[in-house]
Design a protein around this motif. Structure first.
Motif, PDB file in Angstrom:
ATOM      1  N   VAL A  12       0.863  -1.177   0.000  1.00 18.89           N
ATOM      2  CA  VAL A  12       0.000   0.000   0.000  1.00 18.89           C
ATOM      3  C   VAL A  12       0.903   1.233   0.000  1.00 18.89           C
ATOM      4  N   PHE A  13       1.869   1.268   0.926  1.00 22.54           N
ATOM      5  CA  PHE A  13       2.876   2.325   0.941  1.00 22.54           C
ATOM      6  C   PHE A  13       4.246   1.794   0.505  1.00 22.54           C
ATOM      7  N   VAL A  14       4.668   0.679   1.103  1.00 26.76           N
ATOM      8  CA  VAL A  14       5.961   0.066   0.770  1.00 26.76           C
ATOM      9  C   VAL A  14       5.763  -0.975  -0.324  1.00 26.76           C
ATOM     10  N   ASN A  15       6.553  -0.907  -1.379  1.00 23.34           N
ATOM     11  CA  ASN A  15       6.486  -1.918  -2.436  1.00 23.34           C
ATOM     12  C   ASN A  15       7.140  -3.211  -1.957  1.00 23.34           C
ATOM     13  N   LEU A  16       6.445  -4.323  -2.201  1.00 27.11           N
ATOM     14  CA  LEU A  16       6.944  -5.637  -1.792  1.00 27.11           C
ATOM     15  C   LEU A  16       7.231  -6.514  -3.000  1.00 27.11           C
ATOM     16  N   ASP A  17       8.156  -7.438  -2.801  1.00 27.09           N
ATOM     17  CA  ASP A  17       8.406  -8.519  -3.749  1.00 27.09           C
ATOM     18  C   ASP A  17       8.206  -9.806  -2.950  1.00 27.09           C
ATOM     19  N   LYS A  18       6.974 -10.274  -2.873  1.00 27.48           N
ATOM     20  CA  LYS A  18       6.641 -11.368  -1.957  1.00 27.48           C
ATOM     21  C   LYS A  18       7.377 -12.681  -2.230  1.00 27.48           C
ATOM     22  N   ARG A  23      13.018 -17.018  -2.947  1.00 29.81           N
ATOM     23  CA  ARG A  23      13.999 -16.953  -4.043  1.00 29.81           C
ATOM     24  C   ARG A  23      15.420 -16.837  -3.478  1.00 29.81           C
ATOM     25  N   GLU A  24      15.544 -16.017  -2.422  1.00 31.34           N
ATOM     26  CA  GLU A  24      16.854 -15.856  -1.777  1.00 31.34           C
ATOM     27  C   GLU A  24      17.235 -17.100  -0.982  1.00 31.34           C
ATOM     28  N   MET A  25      16.265 -17.689  -0.294  1.00 36.54           N
ATOM     29  CA  MET A  25      16.571 -18.871   0.510  1.00 36.54           C
ATOM     30  C   MET A  25      16.961 -20.064  -0.355  1.00 36.54           C
ATOM     31  N   ASN A  26      16.457 -20.076  -1.578  1.00 40.00           N
ATOM     32  CA  ASN A  26      16.855 -21.138  -2.509  1.00 40.00           C
ATOM     33  C   ASN A  26      18.375 -21.161  -2.714  1.00 40.00           C
ATOM     34  N   PHE A  54      13.452 -16.449  16.671  1.00 44.12           N
ATOM     35  CA  PHE A  54      12.965 -16.619  15.300  1.00 44.12           C
ATOM     36  C   PHE A  54      14.094 -17.082  14.386  1.00 44.12           C
ATOM     37  N   VAL A  55      15.221 -16.385  14.437  1.00 42.40           N
ATOM     38  CA  VAL A  55      16.369 -16.757  13.607  1.00 42.40           C
ATOM     39  C   VAL A  55      16.858 -18.157  13.972  1.00 42.40           C
ATOM     40  N   LYS A  56      16.939 -18.443  15.259  1.00 43.32           N
ATOM     41  CA  LYS A  56      17.431 -19.757  15.702  1.00 43.32           C
ATOM     42  C   LYS A  56      16.493 -20.887  15.289  1.00 43.32           C
ATOM     43  N   LEU A  65      22.668 -22.293   7.729  1.00 42.35           N
ATOM     44  CA  LEU A  65      22.172 -20.942   7.445  1.00 42.35           C
ATOM     45  C   LEU A  65      22.752 -19.930   8.433  1.00 42.35           C
ATOM     46  N   GLN A  66      23.540 -19.009   7.925  1.00 41.76           N
ATOM     47  CA  GLN A  66      24.123 -17.978   8.782  1.00 41.76           C
ATOM     48  C   GLN A  66      23.106 -16.874   9.053  1.00 41.76           C
ATOM     49  N   LYS A  67      23.230 -16.265  10.215  1.00 35.55           N
ATOM     50  CA  LYS A  67      22.261 -15.256  10.658  1.00 35.55           C
ATOM     51  C   LYS A  67      22.097 -14.135   9.634  1.00 35.55           C
ATOM     52  N   GLU A  68      23.193 -13.587   9.145  1.00 36.13           N
ATOM     53  CA  GLU A  68      23.111 -12.455   8.218  1.00 36.13           C
ATOM     54  C   GLU A  68      22.524 -12.876   6.883  1.00 36.13           C
ATOM     55  N   HIS A  69      22.847 -14.079   6.435  1.00 31.85           N
ATOM     56  CA  HIS A  69      22.264 -14.582   5.188  1.00 31.85           C
ATOM     57  C   HIS A  69      20.755 -14.718   5.327  1.00 31.85           C
ATOM     58  N   PHE A  70      20.335 -15.226   6.496  1.00 35.10           N
ATOM     59  CA  PHE A  70      18.900 -15.369   6.720  1.00 35.10           C
ATOM     60  C   PHE A  70      18.216 -14.000   6.762  1.00 35.10           C
ATOM     61  N   LYS A  71      18.772 -13.058   7.500  1.00 29.73           N
ATOM     62  CA  LYS A  71      18.142 -11.738   7.635  1.00 29.73           C
ATOM     63  C   LYS A  71      18.080 -11.023   6.287  1.00 29.73           C
ATOM     64  N   ASN A  72      19.126 -11.176   5.493  1.00 31.32           N
ATOM     65  CA  ASN A  72      19.106 -10.569   4.161  1.00 31.32           C
ATOM     66  C   ASN A  72      18.024 -11.198   3.290  1.00 31.32           C
ATOM     67  N   SER A  73      17.861 -12.523   3.409  1.00 28.21           N
ATOM     68  CA  SER A  73      16.801 -13.208   2.660  1.00 28.21           C
ATOM     69  C   SER A  73      15.430 -12.755   3.146  1.00 28.21           C
ATOM     70  N   TRP A  74      15.276 -12.659   4.457  1.00 29.45           N
ATOM     71  CA  TRP A  74      14.003 -12.272   5.065  1.00 29.45           C
ATOM     72  C   TRP A  74      13.606 -10.858   4.642  1.00 29.45           C
ATOM     73  N   ASN A  75      14.590  -9.975   4.531  1.00 23.85           N
ATOM     74  CA  ASN A  75      14.307  -8.576   4.167  1.00 23.85           C
ATOM     75  C   ASN A  75      14.212  -8.350   2.664  1.00 23.85           C
ATOM     76  N   ALA A  76      14.477  -9.382   1.879  1.00 29.73           N
ATOM     77  CA  ALA A  76      14.435  -9.219   0.416  1.00 29.73           C
ATOM     78  C   ALA A  76      13.042  -8.874  -0.091  1.00 29.73           C
ATOM     79  N   ILE A  77      12.037  -9.166   0.699  1.00 28.49           N
ATOM     80  CA  ILE A  77      10.651  -8.839   0.327  1.00 28.49           C
ATOM     81  C   ILE A  77      10.435  -7.327   0.229  1.00 28.49           C
ATOM     82  N   LEU A  78      11.234  -6.563   0.972  1.00 31.76           N
ATOM     83  CA  LEU A  78      11.063  -5.106   1.042  1.00 31.76           C
ATOM     84  C   LEU A  78      11.823  -4.444  -0.095  1.00 31.76           C
TER      85      LEU A  78
END
Length: 202
Positions: A12-18, A23-26, A54-56, A65-78
């Motif tokens: 609605v305000f923030v564009n998402l790529d759901k 795709r990143e976790m693959n 959540f990360v654990k 799965l490293q923490k930063e890799h996971f967080k980057n994948s999780w935030n890829a939607i934004l």
């Protein structure tokens, strides 16, 4: 007559790529989420578990799965937050014709990314009379409780409210309570066209 406008945040305000998260976790050989992790996602969105837990939870099923890799994948939607949408809301806020509420299924890691990457976030937030994120209020859409929470908190009549969300099940749930809705289609509609798209309500 509409007196209150309730806005979703993503798409609605923030564009998402759901599809981006998976795709990143693959890339880390995660093809599908288990039922347990899907449940963990909902718990996290409701703020029932910490970001650390959540990360654990993901690392317990995918030990490589490293923490930063996971967080980057999780935030890829934004993707991004076009400033012209903030300017639309700011004008709406200054006119003071409506009570403005944000109601979003948003978790802590995502809102932290927004705070870091959207320079006008605090000004955007200040435009609202109330700002509700699912992880802060322990409710999530489309559960009826989240809409009832907002209606009761602000003593609102459903027939005087318009709720804008890109997810059909969320707008359907609001309609079941008598709230007017706009199920916005982000690929061809934009929130700044609100008063044209839903002119019959204003």
């Amino acid at each position: 007559m509409i007196k209150t406008i309730i806005f979703d945040f993503g798409d609605v305000f923030v564009n998402l790529d759901k599809p981006a998260i998976m795709r990143e976790m693959n890339k880390y050989e995660i093809e599908k989420l288990s039922e347990n992790l899907l449940d963990i996602n909902q718990q996290y969105e409701k703020g029932l578990i910490s970001s650390e837990k959540f990360v654990k939870s993901y690392q317990s099923e995918h030990s490589h799965l490293q923490k930063e890799h996971f967080k980057n994948s999780w935030n890829a939607i934004l993707v991004d937050f076009p400033e012209y949408r903030y300017q639309f809301l700011k004008k709406l806020s200054e006119e003071k014709n409506y009570l403005l509420i944000l109601l979003s299924n948003t978790n802590e890691i995502h809102i932290d990314w927004i705070k870091k990457n959207v320079s006008f976030f605090e000004d955007f937030k200040a435009c609202f009379d109330a700002f509700y994120l699912s992880h802060e209020i322990n409710f999530r859409k489309p559960d009826a409780e989240i809409y009832e929470f907002v209606l009761e908190k602000h003593d609102l009549k459903p027939q005087e409210c318009l709720f804008i969300d890109d997810t059909r099940e969320n707008t359907d749930a609001a309609e079941d309570l008598g709230i007017y809705t706009w199920n916005i289609e982000p690929t061809r509609e934009d929130v700044i066209d609100l008063f044209t798209a839903k002119k019959e309500l204003f």
